[in-house]
Design a protein around this motif. Structure first.
Motif, PDB file in Angstrom:
ATOM      1  N   SER A 238      97.637  47.281  30.296  1.00  0.00           N
ATOM      2  CA  SER A 238      98.350  48.404  30.885  1.00  0.00           C
ATOM      3  C   SER A 238      97.427  49.597  31.060  1.00  0.00           C
ATOM      4  CB  SER A 238      99.545  48.804  30.014  1.00  0.00           C
ATOM      5  OG  SER A 238     100.552  47.818  30.078  1.00  0.00           O
ATOM      6  N   THR A 239      97.805  50.454  32.002  1.00  0.00           N
ATOM      7  CA  THR A 239      97.063  51.666  32.259  1.00  0.00           C
ATOM      8  C   THR A 239      98.006  52.681  32.885  1.00  0.00           C
ATOM      9  OG1 THR A 239      95.018  52.571  33.231  1.00  0.00           O
ATOM     10  CG2 THR A 239      96.253  50.973  34.553  1.00  0.00           C
ATOM     11  N   TYR A 240      97.456  53.799  33.336  1.00  0.00           N
ATOM     12  CA  TYR A 240      98.239  54.821  34.035  1.00  0.00           C
ATOM     13  C   TYR A 240      97.792  54.884  35.486  1.00  0.00           C
ATOM     14  CZ  TYR A 240     100.260  56.457  29.694  1.00  0.00           C
ATOM     15  OH  TYR A 240     100.951  56.524  28.513  1.00  0.00           O
ATOM     16  N   GLU A 241      98.733  54.712  36.391  1.00  0.00           N
ATOM     17  CA  GLU A 241      98.446  54.818  37.810  1.00  0.00           C
ATOM     18  C   GLU A 241      98.495  56.286  38.212  1.00  0.00           C
ATOM     19  OE1 GLU A 241      99.691  52.335  41.734  1.00  0.00           O
ATOM     20  OE2 GLU A 241     101.297  52.865  40.342  1.00  0.00           O
ATOM     21  N   LYS A 242      97.431  56.735  38.861  1.00  0.00           N
ATOM     22  CA  LYS A 242      97.351  58.152  39.244  1.00  0.00           C
ATOM     23  C   LYS A 242      98.152  58.358  40.532  1.00  0.00           C
ATOM     24  CE  LYS A 242      92.822  58.573  37.088  1.00  0.00           C
ATOM     25  NZ  LYS A 242      93.111  59.613  36.109  1.00  0.00           N
ATOM     26  N   ASN A 243      99.412  58.782  40.353  1.00  0.00           N
ATOM     27  CA  ASN A 243     100.298  58.867  41.515  1.00  0.00           C
ATOM     28  C   ASN A 243     101.174  60.113  41.527  1.00  0.00           C
ATOM     29  OD1 ASN A 243     101.946  58.240  39.390  1.00  0.00           O
ATOM     30  ND2 ASN A 243     102.895  56.458  40.339  1.00  0.00           N
ATOM     31  N   LEU A 244     100.857  61.089  40.687  1.00  0.00           N
ATOM     32  CA  LEU A 244     101.664  62.301  40.617  1.00  0.00           C
ATOM     33  C   LEU A 244     100.769  63.529  40.710  1.00  0.00           C
ATOM     34  CD1 LEU A 244     103.949  61.344  37.578  1.00  0.00           C
ATOM     35  CD2 LEU A 244     104.558  61.197  39.988  1.00  0.00           C
ATOM     36  N   ARG A 254     101.895  57.406  35.863  1.00  0.00           N
ATOM     37  CA  ARG A 254     102.863  56.693  35.046  1.00  0.00           C
ATOM     38  C   ARG A 254     102.295  55.358  34.587  1.00  0.00           C
ATOM     39  NH1 ARG A 254     109.166  57.458  36.804  1.00  0.00           N
ATOM     40  NH2 ARG A 254     109.251  59.701  36.442  1.00  0.00           N
ATOM     41  N   TYR A 255     102.839  54.905  33.483  1.00  0.00           N
ATOM     42  CA  TYR A 255     102.418  53.663  32.846  1.00  0.00           C
ATOM     43  C   TYR A 255     102.747  52.476  33.752  1.00  0.00           C
ATOM     44  CZ  TYR A 255     101.380  51.411  28.289  1.00  0.00           C
ATOM     45  OH  TYR A 255     100.823  50.743  27.235  1.00  0.00           O
ATOM     46  N   VAL A 256     101.831  51.517  33.849  1.00  0.00           N
ATOM     47  CA  VAL A 256     102.062  50.323  34.662  1.00  0.00           C
ATOM     48  C   VAL A 256     101.575  49.080  33.919  1.00  0.00           C
ATOM     49  CG1 VAL A 256     101.941  51.489  36.895  1.00  0.00           C
ATOM     50  CG2 VAL A 256      99.851  50.607  35.872  1.00  0.00           C
ATOM     51  N   GLN A 257     102.212  47.957  34.245  1.00  0.00           N
ATOM     52  CA  GLN A 257     101.810  46.659  33.698  1.00  0.00           C
ATOM     53  C   GLN A 257     101.000  45.911  34.744  1.00  0.00           C
ATOM     54  OE1 GLN A 257     102.443  45.144  30.484  1.00  0.00           O
ATOM     55  NE2 GLN A 257     100.731  44.018  31.406  1.00  0.00           N
ATOM     56  N   THR A 258      99.780  45.539  34.396  1.00  0.00           N
ATOM     57  CA  THR A 258      98.917  44.824  35.319  1.00  0.00           C
ATOM     58  C   THR A 258      98.264  43.642  34.609  1.00  0.00           C
ATOM     59  OG1 THR A 258      97.161  45.121  36.958  1.00  0.00           O
ATOM     60  CG2 THR A 258      96.902  46.292  34.852  1.00  0.00           C
ATOM     61  N   TYR A 259      97.305  43.000  35.286  1.00  0.00           N
ATOM     62  CA  TYR A 259      96.573  41.907  34.632  1.00  0.00           C
ATOM     63  C   TYR A 259      95.227  41.703  35.301  1.00  0.00           C
ATOM     64  CZ  TYR A 259      97.824  38.394  38.289  1.00  0.00           C
ATOM     65  OH  TYR A 259      97.966  37.673  39.456  1.00  0.00           O
ATOM     66  N   ALA A 260      94.345  41.002  34.587  1.00  0.00           N
ATOM     67  CA  ALA A 260      93.018  40.660  35.068  1.00  0.00           C
ATOM     68  C   ALA A 260      92.784  39.174  34.839  1.00  0.00           C
ATOM     69  CB  ALA A 260      91.956  41.481  34.342  1.00  0.00           C
ATOM     70  N   ARG A 275      96.673  43.446  41.212  1.00  0.00           N
ATOM     71  CA  ARG A 275      97.592  44.564  41.386  1.00  0.00           C
ATOM     72  C   ARG A 275      98.682  44.541  40.313  1.00  0.00           C
ATOM     73  NH1 ARG A 275      97.107  47.733  45.664  1.00  0.00           N
ATOM     74  NH2 ARG A 275      95.636  47.093  47.298  1.00  0.00           N
ATOM     75  N   PRO A 276      99.329  45.682  40.084  1.00  0.00           N
ATOM     76  CA  PRO A 276     100.340  45.754  39.028  1.00  0.00           C
ATOM     77  C   PRO A 276     101.471  44.747  39.215  1.00  0.00           C
ATOM     78  CG  PRO A 276      99.731  47.953  39.753  1.00  0.00           C
ATOM     79  CD  PRO A 276      99.073  46.994  40.707  1.00  0.00           C
ATOM     80  N   LEU A 277     101.953  44.261  38.106  1.00  0.00           N
ATOM     81  CA  LEU A 277     103.126  43.379  38.086  1.00  0.00           C
ATOM     82  C   LEU A 277     104.419  44.190  38.083  1.00  0.00           C
ATOM     83  CD1 LEU A 277     101.805  40.888  35.396  1.00  0.00           C
ATOM     84  CD2 LEU A 277     102.225  40.325  37.797  1.00  0.00           C
ATOM     85  N   VAL A 278     104.441  45.254  37.274  1.00  0.00           N
ATOM     86  CA  VAL A 278     105.623  46.112  37.150  1.00  0.00           C
ATOM     87  C   VAL A 278     105.154  47.553  37.051  1.00  0.00           C
ATOM     88  CG1 VAL A 278     107.738  46.610  35.854  1.00  0.00           C
ATOM     89  CG2 VAL A 278     106.842  44.272  35.901  1.00  0.00           C
ATOM     90  N   ARG A 279     105.802  48.430  37.815  1.00  0.00           N
ATOM     91  CA  ARG A 279     105.516  49.857  37.750  1.00  0.00           C
ATOM     92  C   ARG A 279     106.665  50.543  37.009  1.00  0.00           C
ATOM     93  NH1 ARG A 279     102.725  48.701  42.890  1.00  0.00           N
ATOM     94  NH2 ARG A 279     100.673  49.741  42.870  1.00  0.00           N
ATOM     95  N   ASN A 280     107.105  51.694  37.486  1.00  0.00           N
ATOM     96  CA  ASN A 280     108.284  52.400  36.947  1.00  0.00           C
ATOM     97  C   ASN A 280     108.139  52.772  35.480  1.00  0.00           C
ATOM     98  OD1 ASN A 280     109.566  52.119  39.477  1.00  0.00           O
ATOM     99  ND2 ASN A 280     110.263  50.061  38.917  1.00  0.00           N
ATOM    100  N   ASP A 281     106.925  53.235  35.091  1.00  0.00           N
ATOM    101  CA  ASP A 281     106.689  53.688  33.715  1.00  0.00           C
ATOM    102  C   ASP A 281     106.897  52.556  32.707  1.00  0.00           C
ATOM    103  OD1 ASP A 281     105.786  55.710  32.069  1.00  0.00           O
ATOM    104  OD2 ASP A 281     107.768  56.544  31.688  1.00  0.00           O
TER     105      ASP A 281
END
Length: 333
Positions: A238-244, A254-260, A275-281
């Motif tokens: 997980s990381t924070y997507e710079k979108n605000l 906001r916090y996002v769920q991703t993978y490598a 790319r992220p699997l789930v966004r929405n914090d």
């Protein structure tokens, strides 16, 4: 209890086939466990729908000589050598760490660098009590500020701890791995760098047009390893997507769920980002199988006052995707 009623952060589920019971570990919360103190509690269910009130399986303050009693983040329980091992992140603000030298991003943050890392404890039971293997220090090198250590066992049977190296020390947070002794009591050798948070190419795509892209910090959180059917190695993180855009003009996220993915199947990679699997914090997810064989992901949302969310997943080779959220189990949202 149902998931919408269950406070939890950094959820980790063990599906125990012997008892056909799902064990959901999270940080201790006195409001539901009835026990005060930094530690780990576990909810139990037979169907992922109805959960028993949590019981406490680990309390830091009960560990003789423990190096700290703060934190209790990201608990995970793994079976290894006929016993169960709890990995949980602790920290001690009274043990400051030296500020690392400047890197390509600048000088690391002078405030907030103190001892933090994952401790390993052992028990004969999934219900504990768990006893710390080495109460004197965290498992990763103690000069590093780390968190969210997880167990990975390579094809040769060598155990590793994979952990996030905090952005407070690196500015651009990293994922690293270090070999463990066979009894998991100590590390062997030096850490191996895996990737950095800014390798996720999409982190700044959501910044509104006309707003200059900000430099780090970039955050790494919540690694969990999973072997794909094609032999590849998948890491949820997980990381924070710079979108605000904040009121002061700086960039937030906001916090996002991703993978490598490591297509080679080697923990050392090379790692490629997806790319992220789930966004929405949402974030700090992990994969498990239900007793009927369905691949599932559990994560928490939102970051504050979090609740568990469940998703049916599909893995095709080394590509992971969400099939649907199980709103019938987690209440939606």
């Amino acid at each position: 209890m149902r998931l919408p009623d269950m406070p939890l952060h950094d959820p980790f589920i063990v599906a125990d086939k012997k008892t056909r019971t799902y064990y959901l570990y999270t940080s201790n919360d006195r409001s539901v466990s009835g026990v005060a103190g930094t530690g780990t509690m576990v909810y139990r269910s037979h169907d992922l729908r109805a959960w028993k009130r949590p019981v406490v399986v680990f309390l830091a303050a009960e560990q003789k000589g423990i190096w700290t009693t703060d934190g209790g983040w990201a608990p995970e329980v793994h079976e290894w050598g006929g016993k169960y091992y709890l990995f949980t992140t602790l920290h001690n603000q009274n043990k400051p760490l030296p500020i690392p030298p400047p890197n390509q991003w600048g000088t690391p943050f002078p405030i907030g660098n103190y001892m933090r890392g994952t401790t390993i404890a052992v028990s004969d039971s999934l219900l504990g009590p768990f006893t710390v293997l080495d109460p004197s220090r965290p498992v990763p090198p103690e000069n590093l500020m780390t968190l969210d250590g997880t167990l990975y066992v390579d094809p040769s049977g060598q155990p590793w701890m994979v952990y996030a190296h905090e952005w407070l020390q690196t500015i651009d947070g990293t994922m690293e791995a270090i070999r463990l002794a066979p009894d998991l009591s100590k590390t062997v050798g030096d850490p191996t760098y895996l990737f950095k948070a800014s390798d996720a190419f999409w982190t700044s795509e959501q910044i509104p047009s006309g707003v200059p892209n900000q430099l780090p910090p970039y955050v790494t959180d919540g690694p969990q390893l999973y072997r794909g059917p094609d032999g590849s190695l998948i890491m949820l993180w997980s990381t924070y997507e710079k979108n605000l855009v904040n009121k002061d003009g700086t960039i937030g996220g906001r916090y996002v769920q991703t993978y490598a993915v490591s297509k080679s199947g080697n923990i050392k990679g090379p790692w490629s980002q997806r790319r992220p699997l789930v966004r929405n914090d949402s974030g700090h997810g992990m994969l498990f199988h239900t007793f009927d064989g369905q691949l599932m992901m559990v994560l928490h949302r939102p970051f504050n006052n979090a609740r568990g969310k469940l998703y049916e997943m599909q893995l095709l080779g080394h590509e992971l995707r969400v099939l649907r959220q199980r709103t019938d189990l987690d209440g939606g949202g």
